[in-house]
Scaffold this motif. Sequence first.
Motif, PDB file in Angstrom:
ATOM      1  N   GLY A 153       0.781  -1.232   0.000  1.00 45.29           N
ATOM      2  CA  GLY A 153       0.000   0.000   0.000  1.00 45.29           C
ATOM      3  C   GLY A 153       0.809   1.276   0.000  1.00 45.29           C
ATOM      4  N   ARG A 154       2.144   1.160   0.014  1.00 50.14           N
ATOM      5  CA  ARG A 154       2.955   2.384   0.016  1.00 50.14           C
ATOM      6  C   ARG A 154       2.821   3.131  -1.314  1.00 50.14           C
ATOM      7  N   ALA A 155       3.122   4.436  -1.261  1.00 52.38           N
ATOM      8  CA  ALA A 155       3.086   5.236  -2.488  1.00 52.38           C
ATOM      9  C   ALA A 155       4.303   4.903  -3.340  1.00 52.38           C
ATOM     10  N   THR A 156       4.110   4.808  -4.652  1.00 47.55           N
ATOM     11  CA  THR A 156       5.223   4.572  -5.576  1.00 47.55           C
ATOM     12  C   THR A 156       5.142   5.537  -6.754  1.00 47.55           C
ATOM     13  N   GLY A 157       6.288   5.764  -7.359  1.00 45.96           N
ATOM     14  CA  GLY A 157       6.306   6.526  -8.607  1.00 45.96           C
ATOM     15  C   GLY A 157       7.057   7.837  -8.495  1.00 45.96           C
ATOM     16  N   PHE A 158       8.324   7.821  -8.873  1.00 43.04           N
ATOM     17  CA  PHE A 158       9.171   9.018  -8.862  1.00 43.04           C
ATOM     18  C   PHE A 158       8.670  10.019  -9.907  1.00 43.04           C
ATOM     19  N   TYR A 159       8.447   9.512 -11.135  1.00 43.25           N
ATOM     20  CA  TYR A 159       7.991  10.420 -12.200  1.00 43.25           C
ATOM     21  C   TYR A 159       6.586  10.941 -11.882  1.00 43.25           C
ATOM     22  N   ALA A 160       5.720  10.076 -11.365  1.00 41.15           N
ATOM     23  CA  ALA A 160       4.375  10.506 -10.991  1.00 41.15           C
ATOM     24  C   ALA A 160       4.435  11.566  -9.895  1.00 41.15           C
ATOM     25  N   ALA A 161       5.310  11.354  -8.918  1.00 42.96           N
ATOM     26  CA  ALA A 161       5.429  12.310  -7.814  1.00 42.96           C
ATOM     27  C   ALA A 161       5.922  13.667  -8.320  1.00 42.96           C
ATOM     28  N   ALA A 162       6.798  13.625  -9.314  1.00 38.13           N
ATOM     29  CA  ALA A 162       7.364  14.873  -9.833  1.00 38.13           C
ATOM     30  C   ALA A 162       6.308  15.747 -10.496  1.00 38.13           C
ATOM     31  N   TYR A 163       5.249  15.143 -10.992  1.00 31.49           N
ATOM     32  CA  TYR A 163       4.252  15.907 -11.752  1.00 31.49           C
ATOM     33  C   TYR A 163       2.855  15.868 -11.140  1.00 31.49           C
ATOM     34  N   GLY A 164       2.777  15.591  -9.843  1.00 32.50           N
ATOM     35  CA  GLY A 164       1.500  15.758  -9.159  1.00 32.50           C
ATOM     36  C   GLY A 164       0.511  14.626  -9.363  1.00 32.50           C
ATOM     37  N   PHE A 165       0.988  13.433  -9.653  1.00 32.64           N
ATOM     38  CA  PHE A 165       0.086  12.285  -9.792  1.00 32.64           C
ATOM     39  C   PHE A 165       0.226  11.335  -8.602  1.00 32.64           C
ATOM     40  N   GLY A 166       0.588  11.862  -7.445  1.00 32.71           N
ATOM     41  CA  GLY A 166       0.844  11.007  -6.296  1.00 32.71           C
ATOM     42  C   GLY A 166       2.171  10.310  -6.473  1.00 32.71           C
ATOM     43  N   GLY A 167       2.570   9.509  -5.498  1.00 36.72           N
ATOM     44  CA  GLY A 167       3.818   8.778  -5.657  1.00 36.72           C
ATOM     45  C   GLY A 167       4.838   9.139  -4.615  1.00 36.72           C
TER      46      GLY A 167
END
Length: 310
Positions: A153-167
């Motif tokens: 259930g942890r948040a994932t996604g470096f690219y997603a986090a960089a652009y506001g899609f969670g992560g």
Amino acid sequence: MRNFSLRAAALLPLSLLVFSCEQEPVVEVMEVATTAPRFMDFPTAKGGSATLGKNADGPAVTVAMAEYITGADSDEMGNTILFNNRGNKQLDFDFVPGQSLDGSDAISYYIDESRPSDDVPVEVSTDAIVRSMDTWDNVDCSDLDLFRVPTDGRATGFYAAAYGFGGSFNYVADVVHNGWLPAAFFDRLAPNGSRSILGVTFTLVFINPDGSFQDADNDGKGDVAWREIYYNDRFNWSNGSGIDIETVSLHEAGHGLSQAHFGKGFRKKDGSVQFSPRAVMNATYSGLQTEVDGTDNAGHCSNWANWPNN
Ligand SMILES: [Zn+2]
């Protein structure tokens, strides 16, 4: 690989002929042009001191490359995006023994179930992804010791986090299936990306204090920190038909394990696309494909046959 190149070269003229000696229907085919890699910026700063480009608990990393596969009715073939244009130097990237952020040479993967597809139950998509990973793991030239980090259930996604899609900017596993994202995510990557891109794999690499790509083993390839895979929720996904999750997952996981696109695409008169040779690593989706052989097998083995002793 040489044999495959020769075979592909021999097949090409045949593919272009508009008749067949057998009693096959007449088909006209036209090669689909492959576009050159596109360049995009990713907001990193030299020294790894920027908010982006720094893995919270570890060495500095940045997004180096993305490869995407397009749908069969798209006008565009799947393509490569190179981030942070460093002159004309287009590095390849690979995993390096001893560099993994979990300290192990075994290749790990993670499936984020917090961004499920709208179309199928998350258990169904997870099972499809696991089957695709098992398929690569079962190619017998290599010993990846591939294993799944349990979904928690942890948040994932470096690219997603960089652009506001969670992560999250944190490392989770060597290859992460980050889940299904909305159309807007894919429109960032290409004109009409939300209509053409089925899935995309990002390559994240370690960067040196001066901002250059790390190449610890001096093989001319940047050192992969991890890879991230995203699926486009705008399409209708299914299990075993339509846009088949296992097929696209197998393709993206191929990128996750360092394979590039392969094969020439031809548009038939009925609008469908065929490839020469047909392969999991073709840049456009052409129907169900859940097994690895031929060029896919050769490409995989060229990357992994000697792991972790290369
Ligand atoms: Zn691809």
